[in-house]
Design a protein around this motif. Structure first.
Motif, PDB file in Angstrom:
ATOM      1  N   LEU A 189      -2.430  -0.796   3.105  1.00 60.72           N
ATOM      2  CA  LEU A 189      -2.636  -0.053   4.351  1.00 60.72           C
ATOM      3  C   LEU A 189      -3.611   1.091   4.157  1.00 60.72           C
ATOM      4  O   LEU A 189      -3.674   1.696   3.077  1.00 60.72           O
ATOM      5  N   THR A 190      -4.338   1.416   5.228  1.00 61.65           N
ATOM      6  CA  THR A 190      -5.074   2.676   5.297  1.00 61.65           C
ATOM      7  C   THR A 190      -4.449   3.471   6.434  1.00 61.65           C
ATOM      8  O   THR A 190      -4.360   2.979   7.566  1.00 61.65           O
ATOM      9  N   LEU A 191      -4.003   4.681   6.130  1.00 66.04           N
ATOM     10  CA  LEU A 191      -3.303   5.518   7.114  1.00 66.04           C
ATOM     11  C   LEU A 191      -4.026   6.842   7.286  1.00 66.04           C
ATOM     12  O   LEU A 191      -4.625   7.362   6.337  1.00 66.04           O
ATOM     13  N   THR A 192      -3.938   7.394   8.508  1.00 71.08           N
ATOM     14  CA  THR A 192      -4.336   8.792   8.697  1.00 71.08           C
ATOM     15  C   THR A 192      -3.071   9.588   9.006  1.00 71.08           C
ATOM     16  O   THR A 192      -2.256   9.187   9.840  1.00 71.08           O
ATOM     17  N   VAL A 193      -2.937  10.680   8.303  1.00 74.05           N
ATOM     18  CA  VAL A 193      -1.818  11.599   8.509  1.00 74.05           C
ATOM     19  C   VAL A 193      -2.435  12.978   8.723  1.00 74.05           C
ATOM     20  O   VAL A 193      -2.994  13.561   7.787  1.00 74.05           O
ATOM     21  N   GLY A 194      -2.396  13.454   9.952  1.00 75.10           N
ATOM     22  CA  GLY A 194      -3.098  14.701  10.274  1.00 75.10           C
ATOM     23  C   GLY A 194      -4.586  14.489  10.045  1.00 75.10           C
ATOM     24  O   GLY A 194      -5.149  13.456  10.443  1.00 75.10           O
ATOM     25  N   PRO A 195      -5.239  15.405   9.351  1.00 73.20           N
ATOM     26  CA  PRO A 195      -6.692  15.261   9.128  1.00 73.20           C
ATOM     27  C   PRO A 195      -7.035  14.383   7.917  1.00 73.20           C
ATOM     28  O   PRO A 195      -8.205  14.181   7.610  1.00 73.20           O
ATOM     29  N   HIS A 196      -6.022  13.866   7.238  1.00 74.29           N
ATOM     30  CA  HIS A 196      -6.243  13.164   5.970  1.00 74.29           C
ATOM     31  C   HIS A 196      -6.102  11.646   6.112  1.00 74.29           C
ATOM     32  O   HIS A 196      -5.314  11.152   6.915  1.00 74.29           O
ATOM     33  N   ARG A 253       3.576  12.225  11.721  1.00 76.83           N
ATOM     34  CA  ARG A 253       3.006  11.065  12.409  1.00 76.83           C
ATOM     35  C   ARG A 253       1.899  10.434  11.576  1.00 76.83           C
ATOM     36  O   ARG A 253       1.064  11.143  11.011  1.00 76.83           O
ATOM     37  N   ALA A 254       1.920   9.098  11.475  1.00 74.53           N
ATOM     38  CA  ALA A 254       0.838   8.368  10.811  1.00 74.53           C
ATOM     39  C   ALA A 254       0.208   7.407  11.806  1.00 74.53           C
ATOM     40  O   ALA A 254       0.891   6.860  12.667  1.00 74.53           O
ATOM     41  N   LYS A 255      -1.095   7.194  11.681  1.00 80.05           N
ATOM     42  CA  LYS A 255      -1.793   6.159  12.439  1.00 80.05           C
ATOM     43  C   LYS A 255      -2.308   5.119  11.451  1.00 80.05           C
ATOM     44  O   LYS A 255      -2.838   5.474  10.393  1.00 80.05           O
ATOM     45  N   ILE A 256      -2.121   3.844  11.798  1.00 76.68           N
ATOM     46  CA  ILE A 256      -2.580   2.760  10.933  1.00 76.68           C
ATOM     47  C   ILE A 256      -4.036   2.470  11.249  1.00 76.68           C
ATOM     48  O   ILE A 256      -4.380   2.039  12.358  1.00 76.68           O
ATOM     49  N   VAL A 257      -4.921   2.701  10.266  1.00 77.14           N
ATOM     50  CA  VAL A 257      -6.351   2.443  10.420  1.00 77.14           C
ATOM     51  C   VAL A 257      -6.661   0.998  10.057  1.00 77.14           C
ATOM     52  O   VAL A 257      -7.439   0.323  10.734  1.00 77.14           O
ATOM     53  N   ASP A 258      -6.039   0.503   8.963  1.00 79.30           N
ATOM     54  CA  ASP A 258      -6.290  -0.863   8.512  1.00 79.30           C
ATOM     55  C   ASP A 258      -5.041  -1.406   7.842  1.00 79.30           C
ATOM     56  O   ASP A 258      -4.286  -0.663   7.209  1.00 79.30           O
ATOM     57  N   ARG A 290       4.050   5.406  16.038  1.00 81.96           N
ATOM     58  CA  ARG A 290       3.694   4.953  17.387  1.00 81.96           C
ATOM     59  C   ARG A 290       3.530   6.086  18.391  1.00 81.96           C
ATOM     60  O   ARG A 290       2.911   5.922  19.427  1.00 81.96           O
ATOM     61  N   GLN A 291       4.159   7.237  18.142  1.00 80.40           N
ATOM     62  CA  GLN A 291       4.149   8.305  19.135  1.00 80.40           C
ATOM     63  C   GLN A 291       4.150   9.666  18.452  1.00 80.40           C
ATOM     64  O   GLN A 291       4.258   9.764  17.228  1.00 80.40           O
ATOM     65  N   ARG A 312       3.437  -2.438   9.316  1.00 75.01           N
ATOM     66  CA  ARG A 312       3.866  -1.254  10.066  1.00 75.01           C
ATOM     67  C   ARG A 312       5.190  -0.701   9.550  1.00 75.01           C
ATOM     68  O   ARG A 312       5.384   0.511   9.491  1.00 75.01           O
ATOM     69  N   PHE A 313       6.116  -1.605   9.163  1.00 72.70           N
ATOM     70  CA  PHE A 313       7.430  -1.115   8.718  1.00 72.70           C
ATOM     71  C   PHE A 313       7.293  -0.303   7.423  1.00 72.70           C
ATOM     72  O   PHE A 313       8.036   0.652   7.195  1.00 72.70           O
ATOM     73  N   ASN A 314       6.321  -0.671   6.567  1.00 74.21           N
ATOM     74  CA  ASN A 314       6.098   0.114   5.358  1.00 74.21           C
ATOM     75  C   ASN A 314       5.400   1.428   5.668  1.00 74.21           C
ATOM     76  O   ASN A 314       5.651   2.437   5.001  1.00 74.21           O
ATOM     77  N   ALA A 315       4.543   1.434   6.688  1.00 80.99           N
ATOM     78  CA  ALA A 315       3.946   2.694   7.141  1.00 80.99           C
ATOM     79  C   ALA A 315       5.061   3.637   7.591  1.00 80.99           C
ATOM     80  O   ALA A 315       5.039   4.842   7.302  1.00 80.99           O
ATOM     81  N   SER A 316       6.050   3.070   8.275  1.00 76.46           N
ATOM     82  CA  SER A 316       7.197   3.849   8.735  1.00 76.46           C
ATOM     83  C   SER A 316       8.002   4.397   7.551  1.00 76.46           C
ATOM     84  O   SER A 316       8.367   5.576   7.516  1.00 76.46           O
ATOM     85  N   ASN A 317       8.266   3.531   6.557  1.00 79.14           N
ATOM     86  CA  ASN A 317       8.999   3.980   5.364  1.00 79.14           C
ATOM     87  C   ASN A 317       8.252   5.114   4.656  1.00 79.14           C
ATOM     88  O   ASN A 317       8.867   6.096   4.212  1.00 79.14           O
TER      89      ASN A 317
END
Length: 484
Positions: A277-284, A266-271, A260-261, A293-298
């Motif tokens: 899930l589809t995540l962006t982590v840095g440039p990837h 840091r990960a951003k949830i794309v889908d 979230r911040q 979201r909780f699994n994105a956090s894990n």
């Protein structure tokens, strides 16, 4: 055999009576297991006080006693070591007895109310996928490299814990990942262990039957971080309001993760769909078969810990894409009729809220949510009405049922849950004591596109009724319904 003086390294003694230069054949804190030549550690437990069994332990052949209170009469030929806290002493004694296995491993502990099992298990899977030999200590099962060992507690007692870690060392393991419960910190079960890292997932209401207050529960979690060495890392979740509290007094290297911040990881949830899930982590960008979201956090906790342990971030993401959900943690099963059944361990108000929120976000109003849930017997009664409220607030239909009633009447537990609802809500909720029948009813009500959430038991394959564990597996029941 080991010298008593060697077993006591790290133990702070207030007083010693007798000779510490003697051989010890075994260590025990359970007087029933004491045999000739043993060291008996008298623990003031929640059920029994080990000090009452000092005399009987000596009769069975104990040659040394560790205790907080010395007996009125001491026996010749027996060494007595008085300590401030026997639980603290037991941790160091168990570690020394097993040649301090945690110092021969890279040991990482995961603590928090929810997400401990998923995070620890995924770290175990991840590092094995890198080719390392690893051990796992979790609520679901323990692993020594690839060998499963049944788990009886989230965190075993110090003797069993150090014995398991010693077997990991013997099997050639380089890493060990373990859940660290609040009980284990409070009871000093992890005393004497050397952690290379600690992860905090989140903190919500749980175990208040033991801790009594939320503040005590918080302090127990925080103590784990307070006791870390400067060589370790302390990784915390910034999306939880107590995340930064964990780092306040730690001497370890501080780092953070978030979805979230801004954070170190840091990960951003794309889908986010029921497929993953589809995540962006840095440039990837990475696709993973985890939902919510909780699994994105894990996954960010796993990613951050792996990087802190020296792995390259891109390589970690490649390996993360091949990981699979943990047994009983948001496991989705598709029915022939087109609805989805999800089995999840959510057994706290917050966990249930998170799972239902995740389902709602993924469905986007295109299907109904039918929730089957209950509450365990002989545990924190205060969370029962809260569980019902969370279920009703976020579901289209709720069926309240039995979930490990233990020594309580299942209907009384259901009544406690219903007490959290108003009259209209109580009329709308279905109550079916028989859990199998409750799941069947939910599946009969579901239409294509709906989600049936079966919450509370997750990986458990039993129902605990009057002290007897009867075989019961939510997955099996659902598969049977699908096949019929």
């Amino acid at each position: 055999m080991k010298k008593l003086s060697d077993i006591l390294v790290g133990v702070s003694a207030k007083q010693t009576i007798g000779n510490c230069d003697i051989d010890i054949a075994d260590i025990q804190f359970d007087s029933r297991k004491v045999a000739e030549g043993a060291l008996f550690i008298a623990i003031s437990g929640t059920q029994n006080d080990g000090h009452a069994y000092i005399a009987s332990s000596i009769e069975k052949g104990a040659k040394a006693i560790v205790c907080e209170q010395l007996p009125a009469n001491t026996e010749d030929g027996v060494c007595y070591i008085q300590v401030e806290n026997s639980n603290d002493a037991l941790g160091y004694i168990a570690a020394n007895w097993n040649n301090n296995p945690s110092k021969q491993l890279k040991l990482v502990g995961v603590t928090g109310t929810n997400g401990k099992t998923t995070t620890a298990t995924l770290l175990y899977q991840l590092f094995r996928s890198f080719g390392h030999k690893c051990g796992l200590l979790s609520t679901v099962v323990n692993y020594i490299e690839g060998e499963a060992v049944a788990a009886t507690h989230t965190t075993p007692d110090p003797i069993e814990l150090n014995a398991l870690l010693a077997k990991m060392v013997e099997a050639g393991c380089e890493y060990a990942f373990m859940e660290v419960s609040s009980h284990s910190v409070d009871q000093r079960r992890i005393g004497g262990l050397e952690f290379d890292g600690a992860i905090f997932t989140n903190l919500t209401r749980d175990h208040l039957d033991y801790h009594k207050t939320f503040e005590n529960y918080l302090k127990a979690k925080k103590r784990f971080f307070d006791d870390l060495s400067p060589k370790a890392f302390a990784l915390t979740n910034l999306d939880d309001k107590n995340g930064e509290v964990m780092l306040q007094n730690t001497k370890a290297k501080k780092c953070s993760y978030s979805v979230r911040q801004q954070a170190d990881f840091r990960a951003k949830i794309v889908d986010d769909t029921l497929e993953g899930l589809t995540l962006t982590v840095g440039p990837h960008t990475v696709d993973v078969p985890f939902v919510g979201r909780f699994n994105a956090s894990n996954l960010m906790a796993v990613y951050g810990a792996a990087v802190m342990l020296g792995k390259d971030g891109y390589d970690v993401l490649v390996h993360i894409s091949g990981l699979r959900p943990v047994n009983g943690r948001f496991e989705a099963m598709r029915s022939p009729e087109g609805f989805t059944a999800i089995v999840d361990y959510a057994h706290t108000p917050d966990a249930l809220q998170n799972v239902l929120k995740t389902i709602k976000e993924v469905l986007r109003g295109r299907g109904n949510i039918i929730t089957v849930c209950g509450a365990g017997g002989n545990r924190d009664k205060g969370k029962r009405p809260l569980m019902a409220q969370e279920a009703v607030n976020a579901s289209n239909t709720v069926i309240i049922t039995s979930d490990n009633p233990r020594f309580e009447d299942p209907q009384e537990i259901i009544n406690d849950m219903l007490a959290g609802l108003d009259e209209k809500q109580q009329q709308d909720v279905l109550t079916i004591v028989d859990r199998k029948q409750a799941i069947k009813t939910a599946c009969k009500m579901a239409k294509s596109g709906d989600v049936v959430l079966v919450a509370g038991k997750g990986h458990e394959n039993y129902q605990d009724v009057q002290g007897v564990k009867h075989h019961f597996d939510d997955h099996e029941v659902i598969r049977e319904i699908f096949n019929n």
